[in-house]
Write a protein that holds these residues in place. Sequence first.
Motif, short mmCIF file in Angstrom:
data_model
loop_
_atom_site.label_atom_id
_atom_site.label_comp_id
_atom_site.label_asym_id
_atom_site.label_seq_id
_atom_site.Cartn_x
_atom_site.Cartn_y
_atom_site.Cartn_z
N CYS A 172 34.71 38.13 -21.63
CA CYS A 172 34.12 38.86 -22.75
C CYS A 172 33.34 37.94 -23.69
O CYS A 172 33.79 36.83 -24.00
N THR B 36 32.79 38.21 -26.85
CA THR B 36 33.45 37.94 -28.14
C THR B 36 34.48 36.82 -27.99
O THR B 36 34.70 36.05 -28.91
N MET C 251 32.48 33.62 -28.16
CA MET C 251 32.16 33.29 -29.56
C MET C 251 33.37 32.72 -30.28
O MET C 251 33.26 31.74 -31.01
N PRO D 42 27.13 42.26 -23.25
CA PRO D 42 26.41 43.42 -22.69
C PRO D 42 24.89 43.22 -22.65
O PRO D 42 24.25 43.60 -21.68
N SER E 98 23.79 36.74 -29.78
CA SER E 98 24.66 35.78 -30.45
C SER E 98 25.93 35.54 -29.64
O SER E 98 26.62 34.57 -29.84
N GLU E 99 26.23 36.44 -28.71
CA GLU E 99 27.40 36.23 -27.87
C GLU E 99 27.03 35.59 -26.55
O GLU E 99 27.88 35.37 -25.69
#
Lengths: 79, 336, 364
Positions: free
Chosen positions: C36, C38, C41, C65, C350-351
Amino acid sequence: MCLAIPSKIVKIENNMGIIDVDGVQRQASLLLLEDPKVGEYVIVHAGFAIKKIDEEAAMETLKVLREALAFAEKSEPAG
Amino acid sequence: MKTDRILLDHGSGGKISHSLTLDIMLPVFDNPMLSKLNDGAILNIGGKKFAFSTDTYVVDPIFFPGGNIGELAIYGTVNDIAMCGGTPLYLSAGLVIEEGFPISDLKKIIKSMGAAAAKAGVKVVTGDTKVVPKGAADKIFINTSGIGPIPDDIDVGCEKAVPGDIIILSGTIADHGITVLTQREGMTFTSSVKSDTAPLNHMVEKIFSSSKNIHVLRDPTRGGVGTSLNEIAEKSNCGIKIYENKIPVKNEVKGICELLGFDPLYIANEGKLLAFVSPEDAGKVLSAVRKDEFGNEACIIGEVVPGHPGKVFLETGIGGTRMVDMLTGEQLPRIC
Amino acid sequence: MTIKHADEYRDPEISRKIVEQINNLSKKKIRLMEVCGTHTMSIFRNGIRKLIPDTISLLSGPGCPVCVTAQNEIDAFIEISGKPDTIITTFGDLMRVPGTGSSLQKERAKGKDIRIIYSTFDAIEIARKNPDKRVIFLGVGFETTAPTVAASILSARDMKIDNYFVYSAHKTVPRALFALMKTEGIKIDGFILPGHVSVIIGTGAYLPFFNRFKMPCVVAGFEPSDILQAILMLAEQIENKSPELKNAYTRAVSFKGNEKAIRIMNDVFEQADVAWRGIGVIPGSGLKIRDEFSNFDAGKKFEIISKDSKEPKGCACGEILTGLKTPVECPLYKKICTPVEPVGPCMVSSEGTCAAYYKYHNGD
């Protein structure tokens, strides 16, 4: 992006909830939850509450984490 | 950036804005005072040093919790002069007003500009007003410029940080940027966050009377503390280390940042400063800052380290380390 | 004041102790993939890579995504933004992703009405206020997002709003894991499974995958101790050669997941074969709008014909998404491809792994 912080439901009106994180309040749809109640903590994604936090499971996890901490502190001098 | 048009990113205060200045402005206007790219220019007139600065305010909404565009325009320029070590004295104000703008709102803005100037101890001595047809500008834009003498024994600049310097931050970060953001259309937050808009010149006076070993002063406005520290690291050719746990962020601001996926290090402040001080004077300067009405939450957030020129590192809350880069463009809210 | 259900898991002491346990236990060199974005990050923001021993490498998987959205879909988004009387609504991440000739951000600068929203309800509200415009939501995301988009379509139907449309480029995670394992050259010893995708689909949804490959799998939350705990559990499984499907995020993830959300998602969407950037077509891994709701389907309504778009030349996003390469091994990374001028989506979002490396990784 997923939002890690759970929010607390403080008000419910027609499937919309007012949810709160540390004094910051906003609206979230409760359409994806079964039987939401004021006072419950929920995970929110893109304006929707997607899950209630399982308080019992949270307590259990924290207990395990804190026990590991206590055990580690007992068995060795703090560094 | 390969684009034939200006994007909002060009105004974000980060890397992309920077490239606009370097590629388009600097080659044309090139001179030693401009090329330092500090908050303001330092001029030498008749053997005396002056700080001279200008800024344009386009904030939307024009009224927000904790302030408005007029007050912001006064304090912004006052602070820019103060960051150069100058004592701000005289300001100009230029207004661009959209046709149809309510006179009552204009009165409110001008009144608060007057109050702000009085509070900062400056005078608005010249001005200009233009009105443009409806739609040609968004409500009201304000430009202010200002000038003030720099005492002979003061010499600060973004290029003057040296290893060992202690970094003092005058209070909580991200208040202004988050406040303005939550007032925008489409943001449905309710919270009690307020802009930190404030004059910093009196704080700067207190700093200089407590120590002569101040190397850098900077107000981390657009682009936030992260971008300001990067600029200082780059211009001073040194490394900077800061500590996540020591950087004060209000709980509500932290909450909103988490909700939107924003990093408070890159969010604008309008009433905060960073001071780089020799370690022996850090304690004195910190207590001087705390004595100011806008500095009572001041704290030490890090230091200048040997090596790693141009880089900023952050020790994370759990003791890991990561780099803090300059902001790239406008922070876009991420959801998925 | 602390934030409940968050700050407890950020305690540096607890993190330090879990790291110690990992240090004591980890002998073998292992490669773990966090699926994932997130997680990617959070791992970077908390400096977790620097805390764990050298024996453990963390790879970022296809869990951002925007990053896995195929080039032709990005081009389709840009094409839709050019339709007359149209308002495009999107989550922020998509704005900068470069299509073949432009990006949504550049289209907005040219005057197209493209709005960043925070929830699909904002899009419905825009549709309600602009009855003479067609409001299109660009649907990108996994099982976490898809139910919220499905709910918006159901609401639009109930509210009799007929100018709201969704372009669905949604994808589902478990099938991607299957495809990932079949990628040539893949070398992964265990998976950190996504937190909030699992909130919806439940740990049970990974059983077919686990039973087929017997890979160590742990579902993790997003706070530092959640992730460290998952790394510890995976290291344990690998050292003991006892692969299991485990849940380290029990406060939010159950075996069955959110059954109501799954039902709503399945009411509106059906499975489809879709292409993932870097992986190719994965059978049944996409979600398309069911015929019953075709009035809301922007793809059908506007006859968007998917072009055969090429991924940017030299861009290693595909290999990075499958863990075959790290960003520093991409010839474009930091040289031609930067967040200011991104070539591939992994540098935009940003991810994205490349953006995270660029932002947080100091090159050593």
